[in-house]
Scaffold this motif. Structure first.
Motif, PDB file in Angstrom:
ATOM      1  N   GLY A  96      51.361  45.022  32.837  1.00  0.00           N
ATOM      2  CA  GLY A  96      50.565  44.996  31.618  1.00  0.00           C
ATOM      3  C   GLY A  96      50.276  43.605  31.082  1.00  0.00           C
ATOM      4  O   GLY A  96      49.822  43.448  29.950  1.00  0.00           O
ATOM      5  N   LYS A  97      50.503  42.574  31.891  1.00  0.00           N
ATOM      6  CA  LYS A  97      50.297  41.188  31.447  1.00  0.00           C
ATOM      7  C   LYS A  97      49.117  40.517  32.142  1.00  0.00           C
ATOM      8  O   LYS A  97      48.974  39.305  32.086  1.00  0.00           O
ATOM      9  CB  LYS A  97      51.571  40.366  31.675  1.00  0.00           C
ATOM     10  N   GLY A  98      48.304  41.310  32.851  1.00  0.00           N
ATOM     11  CA  GLY A  98      47.138  40.750  33.519  1.00  0.00           C
ATOM     12  C   GLY A  98      47.396  40.249  34.924  1.00  0.00           C
ATOM     13  O   GLY A  98      46.495  39.697  35.566  1.00  0.00           O
ATOM     14  N   ILE A  99      48.604  40.419  35.433  1.00  0.00           N
ATOM     15  CA  ILE A  99      48.943  39.929  36.775  1.00  0.00           C
ATOM     16  C   ILE A  99      48.149  40.680  37.834  1.00  0.00           C
ATOM     17  O   ILE A  99      47.617  40.077  38.770  1.00  0.00           O
ATOM     18  CB  ILE A  99      50.458  40.031  37.026  1.00  0.00           C
ATOM     19  N   GLY A 100      48.057  42.000  37.701  1.00  0.00           N
ATOM     20  CA  GLY A 100      47.303  42.793  38.671  1.00  0.00           C
ATOM     21  C   GLY A 100      45.850  42.370  38.740  1.00  0.00           C
ATOM     22  O   GLY A 100      45.292  42.178  39.825  1.00  0.00           O
ATOM     23  N   THR A 101      45.236  42.195  37.582  1.00  0.00           N
ATOM     24  CA  THR A 101      43.840  41.752  37.540  1.00  0.00           C
ATOM     25  C   THR A 101      43.688  40.389  38.189  1.00  0.00           C
ATOM     26  O   THR A 101      42.759  40.157  38.973  1.00  0.00           O
ATOM     27  CB  THR A 101      43.339  41.717  36.082  1.00  0.00           C
ATOM     28  N   ALA A 102      44.613  39.479  37.908  1.00  0.00           N
ATOM     29  CA  ALA A 102      44.554  38.134  38.497  1.00  0.00           C
ATOM     30  C   ALA A 102      44.722  38.191  40.016  1.00  0.00           C
ATOM     31  O   ALA A 102      44.027  37.483  40.750  1.00  0.00           O
ATOM     32  CB  ALA A 102      45.623  37.240  37.869  1.00  0.00           C
ATOM     33  N   LEU A 103      45.632  39.031  40.495  1.00  0.00           N
ATOM     34  CA  LEU A 103      45.821  39.174  41.937  1.00  0.00           C
ATOM     35  C   LEU A 103      44.545  39.702  42.603  1.00  0.00           C
ATOM     36  O   LEU A 103      44.130  39.205  43.649  1.00  0.00           O
ATOM     37  CB  LEU A 103      47.000  40.100  42.239  1.00  0.00           C
ATOM     38  N   PHE A 104      43.912  40.693  41.982  1.00  0.00           N
ATOM     39  CA  PHE A 104      42.662  41.226  42.540  1.00  0.00           C
ATOM     40  C   PHE A 104      41.545  40.186  42.497  1.00  0.00           C
ATOM     41  O   PHE A 104      40.738  40.097  43.422  1.00  0.00           O
ATOM     42  CB  PHE A 104      42.244  42.509  41.829  1.00  0.00           C
ATOM     43  N   THR A 105      41.483  39.397  41.439  1.00  0.00           N
ATOM     44  CA  THR A 105      40.457  38.360  41.330  1.00  0.00           C
ATOM     45  C   THR A 105      40.597  37.345  42.464  1.00  0.00           C
ATOM     46  O   THR A 105      39.612  36.990  43.121  1.00  0.00           O
ATOM     47  CB  THR A 105      40.541  37.657  39.964  1.00  0.00           C
ATOM     48  N   HIS A 106      41.813  36.886  42.707  1.00  0.00           N
ATOM     49  CA  HIS A 106      42.054  35.943  43.808  1.00  0.00           C
ATOM     50  C   HIS A 106      41.726  36.578  45.157  1.00  0.00           C
ATOM     51  O   HIS A 106      41.132  35.931  46.021  1.00  0.00           O
ATOM     52  CB  HIS A 106      43.517  35.476  43.803  1.00  0.00           C
ATOM     53  N   THR A 107      42.120  37.813  45.322  1.00  0.00           N
ATOM     54  CA  THR A 107      41.888  38.504  46.591  1.00  0.00           C
ATOM     55  C   THR A 107      40.395  38.682  46.848  1.00  0.00           C
ATOM     56  O   THR A 107      39.913  38.437  47.968  1.00  0.00           O
ATOM     57  CB  THR A 107      42.594  39.869  46.599  1.00  0.00           C
ATOM     58  N   GLU A 108      39.659  39.082  45.837  1.00  0.00           N
ATOM     59  CA  GLU A 108      38.223  39.292  46.019  1.00  0.00           C
ATOM     60  C   GLU A 108      37.513  37.975  46.347  1.00  0.00           C
ATOM     61  O   GLU A 108      36.634  37.935  47.223  1.00  0.00           O
ATOM     62  CB  GLU A 108      37.615  39.942  44.783  1.00  0.00           C
ATOM     63  N   LYS A 109      37.897  36.906  45.690  1.00  0.00           N
ATOM     64  CA  LYS A 109      37.290  35.598  45.985  1.00  0.00           C
ATOM     65  C   LYS A 109      37.569  35.208  47.433  1.00  0.00           C
ATOM     66  O   LYS A 109      36.670  34.788  48.161  1.00  0.00           O
ATOM     67  CB  LYS A 109      37.836  34.540  45.024  1.00  0.00           C
ATOM     68  N   TRP A 110      38.811  35.348  47.864  1.00  0.00           N
ATOM     69  CA  TRP A 110      39.192  35.052  49.245  1.00  0.00           C
ATOM     70  C   TRP A 110      38.405  35.945  50.217  1.00  0.00           C
ATOM     71  O   TRP A 110      37.870  35.466  51.214  1.00  0.00           O
ATOM     72  CB  TRP A 110      40.696  35.265  49.410  1.00  0.00           C
ATOM     73  N   ALA A 111      38.330  37.244  49.907  1.00  0.00           N
ATOM     74  CA  ALA A 111      37.648  38.199  50.789  1.00  0.00           C
ATOM     75  C   ALA A 111      36.176  37.830  50.968  1.00  0.00           C
ATOM     76  O   ALA A 111      35.643  37.873  52.080  1.00  0.00           O
ATOM     77  CB  ALA A 111      37.797  39.614  50.233  1.00  0.00           C
ATOM     78  N   ARG A 112      35.529  37.480  49.882  1.00  0.00           N
ATOM     79  CA  ARG A 112      34.112  37.091  49.967  1.00  0.00           C
ATOM     80  C   ARG A 112      33.945  35.837  50.831  1.00  0.00           C
ATOM     81  O   ARG A 112      32.998  35.729  51.602  1.00  0.00           O
ATOM     82  CB  ARG A 112      33.538  36.869  48.577  1.00  0.00           C
ATOM     83  N   GLN A 113      34.875  34.895  50.699  1.00  0.00           N
ATOM     84  CA  GLN A 113      34.784  33.641  51.466  1.00  0.00           C
ATOM     85  C   GLN A 113      34.892  33.868  52.965  1.00  0.00           C
ATOM     86  O   GLN A 113      34.302  33.132  53.742  1.00  0.00           O
ATOM     87  CB  GLN A 113      35.879  32.658  51.013  1.00  0.00           C
ATOM     88  N   ILE A 114      35.633  34.891  53.366  1.00  0.00           N
ATOM     89  CA  ILE A 114      35.810  35.129  54.802  1.00  0.00           C
ATOM     90  C   ILE A 114      34.905  36.252  55.324  1.00  0.00           C
ATOM     91  O   ILE A 114      35.026  36.658  56.476  1.00  0.00           O
ATOM     92  CB  ILE A 114      37.286  35.399  55.174  1.00  0.00           C
ATOM     93  N   GLY A 115      34.014  36.757  54.475  1.00  0.00           N
ATOM     94  CA  GLY A 115      33.035  37.740  54.919  1.00  0.00           C
ATOM     95  C   GLY A 115      33.486  39.186  54.910  1.00  0.00           C
ATOM     96  O   GLY A 115      32.891  40.024  55.591  1.00  0.00           O
ATOM     97  N   VAL A 116      34.511  39.498  54.145  1.00  0.00           N
ATOM     98  CA  VAL A 116      34.948  40.889  54.022  1.00  0.00           C
ATOM     99  C   VAL A 116      33.919  41.664  53.210  1.00  0.00           C
ATOM    100  O   VAL A 116      33.397  41.166  52.209  1.00  0.00           O
ATOM    101  CB  VAL A 116      36.350  40.970  53.365  1.00  0.00           C
TER     102      VAL A 116
END
Length: 166
Positions: A96-116
């Protein structure tokens, strides 16, 4: 709070985080006594994951301690290399402290960079907090797997969820 890519130096702390999550919640895959990897095995697994190119684990670190993670595991073949399967765990005291959202944000940025193109996950239908997080970050339910998991002697349904990256 810092979100970063896992390194082999995290091996021991990552095992401890996962074991703690296994004890804290019944929403993770493994039961408390099932996780058997030692530090060297975990180090090897992290190195293999990092070498794959389309897989990653992001960790959430607070005051030098790992408090959550998001694993993104890419397909192994030409026909499924464009998608990753997501596994996430956050210690209850940090929920409930925004960690999940932050993890998804980092993951999505990484995924887009590698063409996922596709992120996917499964979630037990009664995991209200998980469902809320996944919907918040743009995942939709694609189907239901009946009697998919056996938890405390009872069969539990899971939702299949995905997010298409354009």
């Amino acid at each position: 709070m810092q979100i970063r890519k896992i390194s082999e130096d995290d091996s021991e702390n990552y095992i401890e985080l996962c074991k703690r999550l296994d004890r804290e919640t019944k929403f993770m895959m493994l039961e408390p006594d099932e996780r058997t990897a030692n530090v060297q095995q975990q180090r090897n697994a992290i190195n293999s994951l990092l070498a794959a190119g389309n897989s990653m684990v992001f960790v959430a670190e607070d005051d030098g301690n790992l408090v959550g993670y998001l694993g993104a595991y890419g397909g192994e073949f030409r026909r499924n290399k464009h998608k990753v399967y997501i596994v996430i765990g956050i210690l209850q005291e940090h929920a409930g402290k925004g960690i999940g959202t932050a993890l998804f944000t980092h993951t999505e940025k990484w995924a887009r960079q590698i063409g996922v193109r596709r992120l996917e996950l499964t979630v037990m239908v009664h995991n209200e907090a998980g469902l809320a997080l996944y919907k918040k970050v743009g995942f939709t339910i694609e189907g239901t797997a009946r009697n998919s998991m056996l938890v405390d002697g009872k069969y539990v349904d899971e939702y299949y969820m995905a997010k298409i990256l354009s």
